[in-house]
Design a protein around this motif. Structure first.
Motif, PDB file in Angstrom:
ATOM      1  N   ASP A 211       0.835  -1.213   0.000  1.00  0.00           N
ATOM      2  CA  ASP A 211       0.000   0.000   0.000  1.00  0.00           C
ATOM      3  C   ASP A 211       0.863   1.254   0.000  1.00  0.00           C
ATOM      4  OD1 ASP A 211      -2.371  -1.358  -0.119  1.00  0.00           O
ATOM      5  OD2 ASP A 211      -2.781  -1.248   2.042  1.00  0.00           O
ATOM      6  N   GLN A 212       1.920   1.262   0.803  1.00  0.00           N
ATOM      7  CA  GLN A 212       2.800   2.424   0.855  1.00  0.00           C
ATOM      8  C   GLN A 212       3.485   2.652  -0.487  1.00  0.00           C
ATOM      9  OE1 GLN A 212       5.546   1.763   4.065  1.00  0.00           O
ATOM     10  NE2 GLN A 212       4.012   2.115   5.674  1.00  0.00           N
ATOM     11  N   LEU A 213       3.904   1.558  -1.124  1.00  0.00           N
ATOM     12  CA  LEU A 213       4.571   1.677  -2.423  1.00  0.00           C
ATOM     13  C   LEU A 213       3.612   2.223  -3.478  1.00  0.00           C
ATOM     14  CD1 LEU A 213       7.161   1.097  -4.077  1.00  0.00           C
ATOM     15  CD2 LEU A 213       6.232  -1.172  -4.534  1.00  0.00           C
ATOM     16  N   ILE A 214       2.384   1.740  -3.471  1.00  0.00           N
ATOM     17  CA  ILE A 214       1.392   2.193  -4.452  1.00  0.00           C
ATOM     18  C   ILE A 214       0.999   3.644  -4.210  1.00  0.00           C
ATOM     19  CG2 ILE A 214      -1.019   1.884  -5.171  1.00  0.00           C
ATOM     20  CD1 ILE A 214      -0.523  -1.139  -4.969  1.00  0.00           C
ATOM     21  N   GLU A 215       0.881   4.050  -2.966  1.00  0.00           N
ATOM     22  CA  GLU A 215       0.577   5.453  -2.654  1.00  0.00           C
ATOM     23  C   GLU A 215       1.679   6.356  -3.196  1.00  0.00           C
ATOM     24  OE1 GLU A 215       0.022   5.868   1.531  1.00  0.00           O
ATOM     25  OE2 GLU A 215      -1.754   4.563   1.578  1.00  0.00           O
ATOM     26  N   HIS A 216       2.921   5.921  -3.040  1.00  0.00           N
ATOM     27  CA  HIS A 216       4.052   6.705  -3.552  1.00  0.00           C
ATOM     28  C   HIS A 216       4.006   6.763  -5.077  1.00  0.00           C
ATOM     29  CE1 HIS A 216       8.090   8.496  -3.243  1.00  0.00           C
ATOM     30  NE2 HIS A 216       8.377   7.791  -4.339  1.00  0.00           N
ATOM     31  N   ALA A 217       3.642   5.647  -5.711  1.00  0.00           N
ATOM     32  CA  ALA A 217       3.568   5.599  -7.171  1.00  0.00           C
ATOM     33  C   ALA A 217       2.476   6.517  -7.702  1.00  0.00           C
ATOM     34  CB  ALA A 217       3.321   4.164  -7.625  1.00  0.00           C
ATOM     35  N   LYS A 218       1.368   6.615  -6.986  1.00  0.00           N
ATOM     36  CA  LYS A 218       0.276   7.497  -7.414  1.00  0.00           C
ATOM     37  C   LYS A 218       0.678   8.961  -7.291  1.00  0.00           C
ATOM     38  CE  LYS A 218      -3.631   4.387  -6.603  1.00  0.00           C
ATOM     39  NZ  LYS A 218      -4.862   4.117  -5.835  1.00  0.00           N
ATOM     40  N   ALA A 219       1.433   9.257  -6.260  1.00  0.00           N
ATOM     41  CA  ALA A 219       1.863  10.647  -6.045  1.00  0.00           C
ATOM     42  C   ALA A 219       3.036  11.041  -6.939  1.00  0.00           C
ATOM     43  CB  ALA A 219       2.244  10.842  -4.573  1.00  0.00           C
ATOM     44  N   ASN A 220       3.747  10.025  -7.471  1.00  0.00           N
ATOM     45  CA  ASN A 220       4.944  10.282  -8.283  1.00  0.00           C
ATOM     46  C   ASN A 220       4.916   9.418  -9.545  1.00  0.00           C
ATOM     47  OD1 ASN A 220       6.763  11.941  -6.208  1.00  0.00           O
ATOM     48  ND2 ASN A 220       5.863  10.219  -5.091  1.00  0.00           N
ATOM     49  N   PRO A 221       4.064   9.747 -10.505  1.00  0.00           N
ATOM     50  CA  PRO A 221       3.920   8.924 -11.711  1.00  0.00           C
ATOM     51  C   PRO A 221       5.253   8.687 -12.428  1.00  0.00           C
ATOM     52  CG  PRO A 221       2.212  10.595 -11.616  1.00  0.00           C
ATOM     53  CD  PRO A 221       3.174  10.925 -10.525  1.00  0.00           C
ATOM     54  N   GLY A 222       5.520   7.415 -12.716  1.00  0.00           N
ATOM     55  CA  GLY A 222       6.712   7.038 -13.451  1.00  0.00           C
ATOM     56  C   GLY A 222       7.984   6.982 -12.637  1.00  0.00           C
ATOM     57  N   MET A 223       7.936   7.406 -11.389  1.00  0.00           N
ATOM     58  CA  MET A 223       9.158   7.487 -10.587  1.00  0.00           C
ATOM     59  C   MET A 223       9.491   6.198  -9.839  1.00  0.00           C
ATOM     60  SD  MET A 223      10.262  10.388 -11.407  1.00  0.00           S
ATOM     61  CE  MET A 223      11.629  10.537 -10.264  1.00  0.00           C
ATOM     62  N   VAL A 224       8.500   5.349  -9.627  1.00  0.00           N
ATOM     63  CA  VAL A 224       8.772   4.058  -8.980  1.00  0.00           C
ATOM     64  C   VAL A 224       9.324   3.112 -10.039  1.00  0.00           C
ATOM     65  CG1 VAL A 224       7.785   2.026  -7.870  1.00  0.00           C
ATOM     66  CG2 VAL A 224       7.074   4.306  -7.149  1.00  0.00           C
ATOM     67  N   THR A 225      10.536   2.618  -9.834  1.00  0.00           N
ATOM     68  CA  THR A 225      11.195   1.740 -10.804  1.00  0.00           C
ATOM     69  C   THR A 225      11.256   0.308 -10.272  1.00  0.00           C
ATOM     70  OG1 THR A 225      13.323   2.442  -9.863  1.00  0.00           O
ATOM     71  CG2 THR A 225      12.581   3.533 -11.892  1.00  0.00           C
ATOM     72  N   PHE A 226      10.909  -0.642 -11.136  1.00  0.00           N
ATOM     73  CA  PHE A 226      10.955  -2.069 -10.800  1.00  0.00           C
ATOM     74  C   PHE A 226      12.025  -2.760 -11.635  1.00  0.00           C
ATOM     75  CE2 PHE A 226       6.441  -1.401  -9.545  1.00  0.00           C
ATOM     76  CZ  PHE A 226       6.486  -1.977  -8.273  1.00  0.00           C
ATOM     77  N   ALA A 227      12.990  -3.382 -10.988  1.00  0.00           N
ATOM     78  CA  ALA A 227      13.917  -4.259 -11.698  1.00  0.00           C
ATOM     79  C   ALA A 227      13.212  -5.577 -11.979  1.00  0.00           C
ATOM     80  CB  ALA A 227      15.167  -4.508 -10.851  1.00  0.00           C
ATOM     81  N   GLY A 228      13.552  -6.205 -13.104  1.00  0.00           N
ATOM     82  CA  GLY A 228      12.964  -7.495 -13.432  1.00  0.00           C
ATOM     83  C   GLY A 228      13.898  -8.302 -14.310  1.00  0.00           C
ATOM     84  N   SER A 229      13.618  -9.597 -14.407  1.00  0.00           N
ATOM     85  CA  SER A 229      14.525 -10.493 -15.142  1.00  0.00           C
ATOM     86  C   SER A 229      14.183 -10.548 -16.623  1.00  0.00           C
ATOM     87  CB  SER A 229      14.482 -11.901 -14.551  1.00  0.00           C
ATOM     88  OG  SER A 229      13.169 -12.423 -14.608  1.00  0.00           O
ATOM     89  N   GLY A 230      14.350  -9.442 -17.308  1.00  0.00           N
ATOM     90  CA  GLY A 230      14.212  -9.422 -18.754  1.00  0.00           C
ATOM     91  C   GLY A 230      12.907  -8.856 -19.265  1.00  0.00           C
ATOM     92  N   SER A 231      12.942  -8.440 -20.524  1.00  0.00           N
ATOM     93  CA  SER A 231      11.725  -7.977 -21.204  1.00  0.00           C
ATOM     94  C   SER A 231      10.885  -9.184 -21.603  1.00  0.00           C
ATOM     95  CB  SER A 231      12.096  -7.189 -22.465  1.00  0.00           C
ATOM     96  OG  SER A 231      12.877  -6.062 -22.145  1.00  0.00           O
ATOM     97  N   ASN A 232       9.577  -8.966 -21.720  1.00  0.00           N
ATOM     98  CA  ASN A 232       8.653 -10.012 -22.166  1.00  0.00           C
ATOM     99  C   ASN A 232       8.768 -11.276 -21.317  1.00  0.00           C
ATOM    100  OD1 ASN A 232       8.076  -8.203 -24.237  1.00  0.00           O
ATOM    101  ND2 ASN A 232       9.616  -9.094 -25.582  1.00  0.00           N
ATOM    102  N   SER A 233       8.930 -11.070 -20.024  1.00  0.00           N
ATOM    103  CA  SER A 233       9.068 -12.171 -19.073  1.00  0.00           C
ATOM    104  C   SER A 233       7.872 -12.179 -18.129  1.00  0.00           C
ATOM    105  CB  SER A 233      10.347 -11.996 -18.253  1.00  0.00           C
ATOM    106  OG  SER A 233      10.258 -10.815 -17.458  1.00  0.00           O
TER     107      SER A 233
END
Length: 317
Positions: free
Chosen positions: A138-160
Motif C-alpha cells: 500500500d505504501q509503495l502504491i501510494e508513492h507511485a500514485k503521487a509520483n507517476p513514473g518514478m517508482v522503478t521495478f527491476a525485473g529479469s528481462g523484457s517479455n518475461s
C-alpha cells in the motif's frame, strides 16, 4: 570445458547405436539434462535438487550441462536436433517459450517443443531492499500514485513473467511505474540491493537466497507460501495478480510416446520424494505435477493466457 548442445549432439551421434529397449526398463545408463541458462538461476537450482533424487528413483545418474543464450532460445531452437532416445532432456520454461516466438523469430515455435512434465512454479513477488522506506505494498502504491513514473521495478528481462506482473500492477492499481529489464534474476537482484531501482518484480525464490537483505511486500500465488507465511498475496491486498514462471522437462520431438510418458513418470516420482519436497518448498518453489497426459490442455491454456499478456506488453496487437 562447457559443452554446447551441438557438441553433445555430435558425441551422441558418434556413439554406437543402442539396442532398442522398452520404456519400462528405461533408463539403463546416465542421462544428460541440459539447462538453457547460466548456472545459479531457478532452473539450475531446481534441476540440482532433482539430480540428487534421480538415481534413487531410476538407479541411474543425470549429468547437468549448461547451454545459455538468448534467454533460453538458443538451446530450445536446437532441441529437436538431438537424438530422441530419451537420454537427453532439457529444461523448459513458461511463459518464455510462448512469449519469445510471439516477440519475433527465435529459431523455434511454441508448438515445436515437446514438454513432458512441468514440476514447479515460482510466483512473482515485489521486493525492496531492507533499507527501503516501504514497509507494505500500500505504501509503495501510494508513492507511485503521487509520483507517476518514478517508482522503478527491476525485473529479469523484457517479455518475461516479471514484466507481465509489472504491467498487471499498473493496470489494476491504476499507477504508472517504470519496469527496468535486466539479463536475468541475478542482475536484477543486484540492482535492487544496490539501490539502482526502487523495487523489483522477481520470483519469490529470491527472498530465500537473499535472506534479510530484501523485504518481500506481496507474492503472486493463490495462497501464502510456507516459506513466507507473513507475506500477503496480491489477492489478499485486493489485486487479482497470480502469475510467475513454470519450469519443467522437455524432450526432442522424435522421442517416442512411451519414452515421453516414462520420463514424465520419473519426474513425478521425484516430485513425491520427501527430501525433494523439503528442499523445494524451503527454497520458495511451489511444486506442481503436470504430467505428459495433461500437457496438451495445460499448454493450450497457457498460450491463451500469455497471448493476452503479449497484447498488454505491446508485443502483438
Amino acid at each position: 570445458m562447457k559443452r554446447t548442445v551441438a557438441t553433445i549432439f555430435a558425441g551422441l551421434l558418434a556413439a554406437s547405436p543402442l539396442a532398442a529397449q522398452s520404456a519400462e526398463d528405461f533408463p539403463t545408463k546416465p542421462m544428460t539434462y541440459i539447462i538453457p541458462f547460466n548456472a545459479g538461476g531457478e532452473s539450475d537450482i531446481s534441476a540440482r535438487f532433482q539430480q540428487s533424487e534421480w538415481e534413487a528413483v531410476t538407479g541411474q545418474q543425470v549429468v547437468i550441462q549448461y547451454q545459455p543464450g538468448a534467454g533460453g532460445a538458443q538451446a530450445w531452437s536446437q532441441l529437436n536436433s538431438l537424438p530422441g532416445d530419451g537420454y537427453t532432456v532439457m529444461g523448459i520454461n513458461l511463459p518464455h517459450t510462448v512469449l519469445q516466438p510471439l516477440a519475433g523469430s527465435v529459431g523455434y515455435a511454441t508448438e515445436d517443443l515437446t514438454p513432458v512434465h512441468y514440476f514447479h512454479y515460482t510466483p512473482n513477488a515485489i521486493f525492496v531492499r531492507k533499507e527501503s522506506q516501504f514497509e507494505s505494498l500500500d505504501q509503495l502504491i501510494e508513492h507511485a500514485k503521487a509520483n507517476p513514473g518514478m517508482v522503478t521495478f527491476a525485473g529479469s528481462g523484457s517479455n518475461s513473467a516479471n514484466n507481465l506482473a509489472a504491467v498487471q500492477l499498473n493496470q489494476l492499481a491504476e499507477v504508472n511505474t517504470t519496469y527496468v529489464p535486466f539479463s536475468g534474476t541475478g542482475p536484477s537482484i543486484t540492482a535492487i540491493l544496490g539501490g539502482s531501482t526502487m523495487a523489483g518484480f522477481n520470483y519469490a525464490t529470491s527472498g530465500v537466497s537473499q535472506g534479510d537483505a530484501m523485504r518481500m511486500l506481496a507474492v503472486a500465488s493463490e495462497e501464502r507460501l510456507a516459506s513466507f507465511p507473513d507475506v500477503p498475496t496480491f489477492k489478499e491486498l485486493g489485486y487479482d495478480i497470480v502469475g510467475g514462471a513454470y519450469r519443467g522437462v522437455a524432450v526432442p520431438a522424435s522421442t517416442s510416446e512411451e519414452l515421453r510418458q516414462r520420463i514424465s513418470d520419473i519426474v513425478s516420482q521425484i516430485n513425491a520424494q520427501p527430501a525433494f519436497i523439503e528442499k523445494m518448498e524451503s527454497a520458495g518453489f511451489v511444486l506442481t505435477d503436470i504430467g505428459y497426459d495433461k500437457m496438451d490442455e495445460f499448454v493450450a491454456e497457457r498460450v491463451e493466457e500469455y497471448t493476452a499478456g503479449a497484447k498488454a506488453l505491446g508485443i502483438i496487437q
